[in-house]
Design an enzyme around this catalytic site. Structure first.
Site, PDB file in Angstrom:
ATOM      1  N   LYS A  64       8.952 -16.887 -10.896  1.00  0.00           N
ATOM      2  CA  LYS A  64       8.330 -16.003 -11.567  1.00  0.00           C
ATOM      3  C   LYS A  64       6.797 -16.386 -12.286  1.00  0.00           C
ATOM      4  O   LYS A  64       6.989 -17.305 -13.001  1.00  0.00           O
ATOM      5  CB  LYS A  64       8.876 -15.103 -12.523  1.00  0.00           C
ATOM      6  CG  LYS A  64       8.194 -13.816 -12.975  1.00  0.00           C
ATOM      7  CD  LYS A  64       9.104 -12.985 -14.025  1.00  0.00           C
ATOM      8  CE  LYS A  64       8.037 -11.899 -14.699  1.00  0.00           C
ATOM      9  NZ  LYS A  64       8.919 -11.321 -15.700  1.00  0.00           N
ATOM     10  N   ASN A  82       0.874  -1.155  -0.157  1.00  0.00           N
ATOM     11  CA  ASN A  82      -0.007   0.047  -0.081  1.00  0.00           C
ATOM     12  C   ASN A  82       1.050   1.056   0.033  1.00  0.00           C
ATOM     13  O   ASN A  82       2.190   1.219   0.012  1.00  0.00           O
ATOM     14  CB  ASN A  82      -0.997  -0.039   1.170  1.00  0.00           C
ATOM     15  CG  ASN A  82      -0.391  -0.256   2.627  1.00  0.00           C
ATOM     16  OD1 ASN A  82       0.523   0.817   2.646  1.00  0.00           O
ATOM     17  ND2 ASN A  82      -0.456  -1.302   3.308  1.00  0.00           N
TER      18      ASN A  82
END
Ligand code: PMT
Length: 403
Positions: free
Chosen positions: A287, A208
């Site tokens: 990934k 955030n």
């Protein structure tokens, strides 16, 4: 904290003199009234005009300046000061003061003042380790003078070692600490700050906008007020504050573990961190490859650290004062009251994070503090440093009132 304080900033001749400009900027930003006093050598490195422009006060360079003496003499300058800071302080000036020599405007001002004096030395490593210098510093420390020690690094003279001027931020913190009442002396305060990072794979994460500024401001203010401070921080780009224990974490689970092992020793816990409510169910070891036009991530709830502390407090004899933050986008009072009760808090600082000058990643904030007894305190727009002190005032008051 330094608002309207009268500070004399003494600048000696050395390559680090340019850093005094940044220190002056920090002082004036904090609302201090700064008078700069320079040695003749200092004005070879930085012009008095630079300091005069940034301080909005005349700069003092001569012991006997007829105009300056008429307007405000060097003795009255020394009398009016709340604090004298000498940065950079050379071996020469420190040696003179340690020997009682007052032969220029700066040494005379230091000898004449009754205000606390903080030296921030900067010099060649061999000068710094020279026993003559060391004895002068030890003598001044014995007399109650303060020092912000130099750090180790590459020196302008080409040498590597101790003697590099401490950072302007560290000198500012020392100055602020000297002028702050130690009402949290002997207390231990744990603060969480910054965001948490919940990893999806080796290259991606959920987080955030928290910068850590609010939590770090509280940590520094608590330190200034004499507390032992434990700062548990998620990833931020802020420099590590001096004089406190910084524990770096990444995820909510790591933050929970670090809080839980320390809470029993704390007089107060202040949870300014923006903890992610959810994390990916699986953290992939390689990934995640692009495939298809859409994708979804399964999330699982993170532990609520503050609610966990609240439960501990109601089921054990934990006496720690619990302070939460509430980051709200609507119904501030209602949502904050729900969190205060659900998490069994002593107080909650509710900030409206939709405003551009409050909440995430700015230097200011605007908040309402709600207390367990139903009362509240509104804090209009102010710096996060000032809000930190308002929150700590409330904690100090609760500590005083606890039998
Ligand atoms: O870091 P800055 O950029 O300076 O921004 C400051 C801030 C906006 C992050 C700060 O002022 C703030 O509001 N922090 C709390 C953010 C938040 O997570 O609020 P919340 O309403 O979601 O959570 C309520 C309280 O529970 C918070 O004290 C939080 O730390 C705590 N919590 C939340 C979730 C969780 N899993 N564990 C928790 O402990």
């Amino acid at each position: 904290m330094l608002k309207d304080k009268k500070i004399i900033l003494g600048v000696c001749g050395g390559i680090a003199a340019y850093k005094a400009v940044e220190l002056l900027r920090l002082f004036t930003k904090a609302g201090a009234d700064v008078n700069v006093v320079m040695t003749r050598a200092a004005s070879e490195f930085v012009t008095p005009l630079t300091f005069q422009t940034l301080s909005s006060n005349p700069v003092h360079t001569e012991l006997f300046n007829l105009i300056a003496e008429q307007e405000i003499g060097h003795i009255s300058l020394a009398d009016r000061a709340d604090l004298v800071v000498i940065a950079p302080a050379t071996a020469n000036v420190i040696g003179k003061i340690a020997s009682g020599i007052a032969d220029d405007i700066l040494t005379t001002t230091v000898m004449a003042t009754k205000a606390p004096v903080l030296f921030a030395p900067a010099m060649n490593v061999n000068m710094y380790t020279n026993p003559i210098y060391q004895e002068n510093e030890a003598k001044l420390r014995r007399f109650g003078y303060f020092f912000e020690s130099p750090v180790t690094g590459a020196l302008a003279c080409g040498w590597e070692g101790s003697g590099k001027l401490a950072s302007p931020e560290a000198i500012f913190e020392s100055a602020a600490s000297i002028l702050t009442e130690k009402d949290l002396d002997g207390r231990t305060i744990l603060i969480t700050a910054g965001p948490t990072r919940e990893e999806l794979d080796p290259v991606r994460y959920i987080t955030n906008h928290s910068s850590g500024k609010m939590g770090y401001a509280i940590a520094k203010a608590a330190r200034r007020r004499g507390a032992t401070v434990l700062l548990i921080s998620g990833p931020t780009s802020l420099p590590a504050p001096a004089g406190l224990q910084l524990i770096k974490v990444s995820s909510a689970v790591e933050m929970l573990n670090e809080v839980m092992v320390r809470v029993a020793d704390c007089d107060a816990v202040i949870k300014a961190a923006a903890v992610a409510d959810y994390r990916p169910v699986v953290r992939e070891s390689s990934k995640i490859k692009k495939s298809g036009d859409s994708s979804s991530i399964r999330l699982v709830k993170n532990p609520d650290i503050l609610a966990e502390l609240g439960r501990m407090k109601s089921s054990s004899n934990l006496q720690t004062i619990l302070v939460g933050f509430a980051a709200e986008t609507d119904s501030l009072a209602e949502n904050a009251a729900i969190k205060l009760n659900l998490k069994n808090l002593d107080m909650i600082v509710a900030n409206d994070v939709t405003q551009s000058d409050a909440g995430f990643n700015v230097d200011t904030n605007r908040a309402v503090i709600f207390f367990r007894d139903g009362s509240s305190k509104s804090c209009d727009l102010m710096s996060k440093d000032d809000l930190a002190d308002v929150i700590l005032d409330q904690i100090a008051m609760q500590i005083r009132e606890t039998p």
